[in-house]
Design a protein around this motif. Sequence first.
Motif, PDB file in Angstrom:
ATOM      1  N   LEU A 113       0.762  -1.309  -0.064  1.00 64.51           N
ATOM      2  CA  LEU A 113      -0.003   0.032   0.168  1.00 64.51           C
ATOM      3  C   LEU A 113       0.751   1.280   0.037  1.00 64.51           C
ATOM      4  CD1 LEU A 113      -2.811  -0.905   2.586  1.00 64.51           C
ATOM      5  CD2 LEU A 113      -2.863  -1.330  -0.090  1.00 64.51           C
ATOM      6  N   SER A 114       1.973   1.244   0.544  1.00 64.39           N
ATOM      7  CA  SER A 114       2.806   2.478   0.468  1.00 64.39           C
ATOM      8  C   SER A 114       3.517   2.705  -0.802  1.00 64.39           C
ATOM      9  CB  SER A 114       4.154   2.000   1.555  1.00 64.39           C
ATOM     10  OG  SER A 114       3.813   2.195   3.032  1.00 64.39           O
ATOM     11  N   TYR A 115       3.720   1.799  -1.751  1.00 63.46           N
ATOM     12  CA  TYR A 115       4.389   1.837  -3.001  1.00 63.46           C
ATOM     13  C   TYR A 115       3.228   2.614  -3.910  1.00 63.46           C
ATOM     14  CZ  TYR A 115       8.537  -0.567  -1.933  1.00 63.46           C
ATOM     15  OH  TYR A 115       9.522  -0.727  -1.193  1.00 63.46           O
ATOM     16  N   ALA A 116       1.938   2.649  -3.551  1.00 63.15           N
ATOM     17  CA  ALA A 116       1.021   3.053  -4.372  1.00 63.15           C
ATOM     18  C   ALA A 116       0.696   4.702  -4.088  1.00 63.15           C
ATOM     19  CB  ALA A 116      -0.290   2.366  -4.278  1.00 63.15           C
ATOM     20  N   PHE A 117       1.067   5.185  -2.909  1.00 66.78           N
ATOM     21  CA  PHE A 117       0.962   6.564  -2.618  1.00 66.78           C
ATOM     22  C   PHE A 117       2.068   7.421  -3.178  1.00 66.78           C
ATOM     23  CE2 PHE A 117       1.471  10.149   0.789  1.00 66.78           C
ATOM     24  CZ  PHE A 117       0.654  10.736  -0.110  1.00 66.78           C
ATOM     25  N   ASP A 118       1.817   8.477  -4.043  1.00 63.69           N
ATOM     26  CA  ASP A 118       2.854   9.163  -4.463  1.00 63.69           C
ATOM     27  C   ASP A 118       2.865  10.576  -3.699  1.00 63.69           C
ATOM     28  OD1 ASP A 118       4.563  10.957  -5.983  1.00 63.69           O
ATOM     29  OD2 ASP A 118       4.139   9.824  -7.878  1.00 63.69           O
ATOM     30  N   PHE A 119       3.906  10.503  -2.748  1.00 62.12           N
ATOM     31  CA  PHE A 119       3.815  11.768  -1.869  1.00 62.12           C
ATOM     32  C   PHE A 119       4.365  12.822  -2.796  1.00 62.12           C
ATOM     33  CE2 PHE A 119       6.813  14.631   0.497  1.00 62.12           C
ATOM     34  CZ  PHE A 119       5.689  15.280   1.176  1.00 62.12           C
TER      35      PHE A 119
ATOM     36  N   VAL B 293      13.233   1.380   7.935  1.00 60.54           N
ATOM     37  CA  VAL B 293      12.455   1.506   6.848  1.00 60.54           C
ATOM     38  C   VAL B 293      11.890   2.843   6.685  1.00 60.54           C
ATOM     39  CG1 VAL B 293      10.134   0.704   6.172  1.00 60.54           C
ATOM     40  CG2 VAL B 293      11.450  -1.046   7.105  1.00 60.54           C
ATOM     41  N   ARG B 294      11.825   3.281   5.503  1.00 63.82           N
ATOM     42  CA  ARG B 294      11.501   4.341   4.882  1.00 63.82           C
ATOM     43  C   ARG B 294      10.495   4.543   3.822  1.00 63.82           C
ATOM     44  NH1 ARG B 294      16.347   8.133   3.034  1.00 63.82           N
ATOM     45  NH2 ARG B 294      14.733   9.736   3.289  1.00 63.82           N
ATOM     46  N   PRO B 295       9.457   5.336   3.726  1.00 59.97           N
ATOM     47  CA  PRO B 295       8.536   5.166   2.527  1.00 59.97           C
ATOM     48  C   PRO B 295       9.380   5.416   1.421  1.00 59.97           C
ATOM     49  CG  PRO B 295       8.399   7.319   3.942  1.00 59.97           C
ATOM     50  CD  PRO B 295       9.122   6.398   4.654  1.00 59.97           C
ATOM     51  N   PRO B 296       8.873   4.850   0.208  1.00 59.83           N
ATOM     52  CA  PRO B 296       9.369   4.954  -1.209  1.00 59.83           C
ATOM     53  C   PRO B 296       9.405   6.372  -1.859  1.00 59.83           C
ATOM     54  CG  PRO B 296       7.353   3.728  -1.396  1.00 59.83           C
ATOM     55  CD  PRO B 296       7.508   3.728   0.283  1.00 59.83           C
ATOM     56  N   VAL B 297      10.199   6.883  -2.446  1.00 56.65           N
ATOM     57  CA  VAL B 297      10.373   7.913  -3.082  1.00 56.65           C
ATOM     58  C   VAL B 297      10.006   7.916  -4.643  1.00 56.65           C
ATOM     59  CG1 VAL B 297      11.806   9.910  -3.606  1.00 56.65           C
ATOM     60  CG2 VAL B 297      12.035   8.862  -1.470  1.00 56.65           C
ATOM     61  N   SER B 298       9.044   8.701  -5.109  1.00 56.20           N
ATOM     62  CA  SER B 298       8.601   8.396  -6.514  1.00 56.20           C
ATOM     63  C   SER B 298       9.350   9.414  -7.356  1.00 56.20           C
ATOM     64  CB  SER B 298       7.205   8.709  -6.429  1.00 56.20           C
ATOM     65  OG  SER B 298       6.723  10.076  -6.509  1.00 56.20           O
ATOM     66  N   ASP B 299       9.045   9.235  -8.599  1.00 50.62           N
ATOM     67  CA  ASP B 299       9.755  10.163  -9.626  1.00 50.62           C
ATOM     68  C   ASP B 299       8.815  11.329 -10.025  1.00 50.62           C
ATOM     69  OD1 ASP B 299       7.295   9.154 -10.927  1.00 50.62           O
ATOM     70  OD2 ASP B 299       8.296   8.264 -12.475  1.00 50.62           O
TER      71      ASP B 299
ATOM     72  N   LYS C 127       7.623   1.938 -11.743  1.00 43.19           N
ATOM     73  CA  LYS C 127       8.562   1.293 -10.892  1.00 43.19           C
ATOM     74  C   LYS C 127       8.229   0.888  -9.552  1.00 43.19           C
ATOM     75  CE  LYS C 127      13.490   1.112  -9.221  1.00 43.19           C
ATOM     76  NZ  LYS C 127      14.802   1.894  -9.431  1.00 43.19           N
ATOM     77  N   LEU C 128       7.447   1.994  -8.931  1.00 46.44           N
ATOM     78  CA  LEU C 128       7.011   1.624  -7.629  1.00 46.44           C
ATOM     79  C   LEU C 128       5.793   0.810  -7.433  1.00 46.44           C
ATOM     80  CD1 LEU C 128       7.456   5.136  -5.736  1.00 46.44           C
ATOM     81  CD2 LEU C 128       9.111   3.095  -5.882  1.00 46.44           C
ATOM     82  N   LEU C 129       4.977   1.094  -8.660  1.00 48.85           N
ATOM     83  CA  LEU C 129       3.584   0.026  -8.723  1.00 48.85           C
ATOM     84  C   LEU C 129       4.051  -1.304  -9.277  1.00 48.85           C
ATOM     85  CD1 LEU C 129       1.366   2.585 -10.669  1.00 48.85           C
ATOM     86  CD2 LEU C 129       1.342   2.013  -8.345  1.00 48.85           C
ATOM     87  N   ARG C 130       4.896  -1.460  -9.924  1.00 45.01           N
ATOM     88  CA  ARG C 130       5.443  -2.727 -10.236  1.00 45.01           C
ATOM     89  C   ARG C 130       5.916  -3.550  -8.931  1.00 45.01           C
ATOM     90  NH1 ARG C 130       7.911  -0.897 -14.936  1.00 45.01           N
ATOM     91  NH2 ARG C 130       9.928  -0.672 -14.015  1.00 45.01           N
TER      92      ARG C 130
END
Length: 611
Positions: free
Chosen positions: A344-350, A404-410, A417-420
């Motif tokens: 679920l964390s990878y789907a949120f684009d902060f 653990v850190r939340p992913p950083v998007s483009d 990449k994060l959604l994959r």
Amino acid sequence: MSRTFFRTAAALGLSLSLSAGVSGAYAGEAQHGLSIFGDFEYEKGFSHFSYANPEAPKGGTLSLIGPTVLYNQGFMSFDSLNSFILRGTAAQGMEMTFDTLMVRNFNEPDALYGLVAESAALSEDGNRLTFHLRGGAYFHDGSPLTAEDAAFTLELLKEKGHPLIAQNMREIASVSAPDAATLVIEFTGKQTRDLPLFLAQLPVFSKAYYTEHEFDRTTLEPPLGSGPYKVKKAEPGRAITYERVKDYWARDLNVNKGRWNFGEIRFEYFRDRTAQFEAFKAGQYLFREEFTSKVWATEYNFPALKEGRVKQLVLPDESPSGAQGWFINTRREKFADPRLREALSYAFDFEWTNRNQFYGLYKRTESFFENSPMKAEGMPSEGELALLEPYRNRLPEEVFGKPVRPPVSDGSGRDRKLLRKAAELLEEAGWRIEDGKRVNAEGQVLSIEFLTNEPTWERINAPYIRNLQFLGIDAKLRVVDSAQYQRRLDTYDFDLTTMRYSMALTPGIEMRSYWGSSFAAQPGSRNLSGISDPVIDMLIDKVIEAASREEQETAARALDRVLRAGHYWVPQWYKASHHLAFWDRFGRPASKPAYRLGAIDTWWSTGIKDE
């Protein structure tokens, strides 16, 4: 944008260590205050807190949309004037009508100084706490406030108080009042170090009043108090107004000099933020802390502001930013697998959200102790490893590396990449794609409902929900009224919901209500995620029992690593500042308290005749 109003813990910390590490200089001695590690900025007999102006005039009106600060307060409406039970939605500000044994200095991490009690003494074994009450305290009807009232209050709250209060009072063995000025509390020996300070900040009720009135029922009858204000008018759904008690018994005490200056304080209620803001622009209320970044960036251009009749001000917030995020209800079987929760964390684009919706005003929350020395950083220290290694076979491997850190998007809004990565985690957790939907081995569709009572969250959740739907998840937002929302939180009837918990600089027993196993099934607790882990319980105890601030920070960082590795939330954002707007009718001290805004209790009205 941040959540507008936050429920926060009343518990802070204690001045004197208990049996496991009593400070010899203070054990058994009566002191003018309490502080968790025995440190005090002020000596006995100090004149006033440095962030208060003793020359401030009394009178005038402060009207505002206030932050909820107690256990069951609401900000859209209220149906009760009792803030200390689980039932009902309480009006904001009721804590101002009651005095406490001691009050906090908000320039210190955890220090309390005497109000109703002029001093306190802890026995050398830590199992007896004695408060010495000062003379002259009385309730608003003129009846004296005595140790008998204080003892009655503690017993009442332990039996019938809000679970967040009562659970923390379990280790009280007995309470007695040998005389009108002496309150004695005996502990079981299993109490936490900060329990005495928690008790010192509870309200003191009138025994006579609550002998005649039921305590554990909702009521709109103003209760008898002893504090600087009393209820003047309660209008559920509209406003509650408090009037200053002109003959308030503690007006001239050092802990109150320069404080509680307004003649009236009125908390306004609105059903949505648009109506709130329009009312402020029209001068229907006078003070506003702005939590909506879009509004702050684009809508403070109305005539009254351009003409200087409304002022804007940004003040630093030095308190820990705490934990804000979408909390995942692991009581529900579908959320039992941490791989699904991590997905679920990878789907949120902060990054996209911050740029396009928040105007770049926020930073990403990473830690449950954000913006504080208790936040875990880098590899674990020797002290952290000493706490964690005995449980290595029960902990995720991530605990022993960088936290653990939340992913950083483009920043595109849909980082493929994060959604994959999210899709891979869902597959590993047993959720495959079938006809475009995520289903488990039994063919059940993975559905997720976000619960809120604020329509403004629709624009924040919408891009996140679209990404979840792109992954095949049946995701949606459910907006309910504030009463239903509170009921569903209290009974854990939700999938994900947004909340922020502010952490004390010296965290204590309140952490159990956030993450402790004993609160996971307790209705009305702050353990929204349903965390129940003996290792986490042990680490919480280590934080509470630490003999020094260094030990406490080490234990907190170890705890932070374990919590973050559990993927119990999708962290959101924070800003370490207060964005204020107010009509130009107020004065304020030269400096604010470090760990509090202080507007309600230290600002004053200008252009008035002192009452």
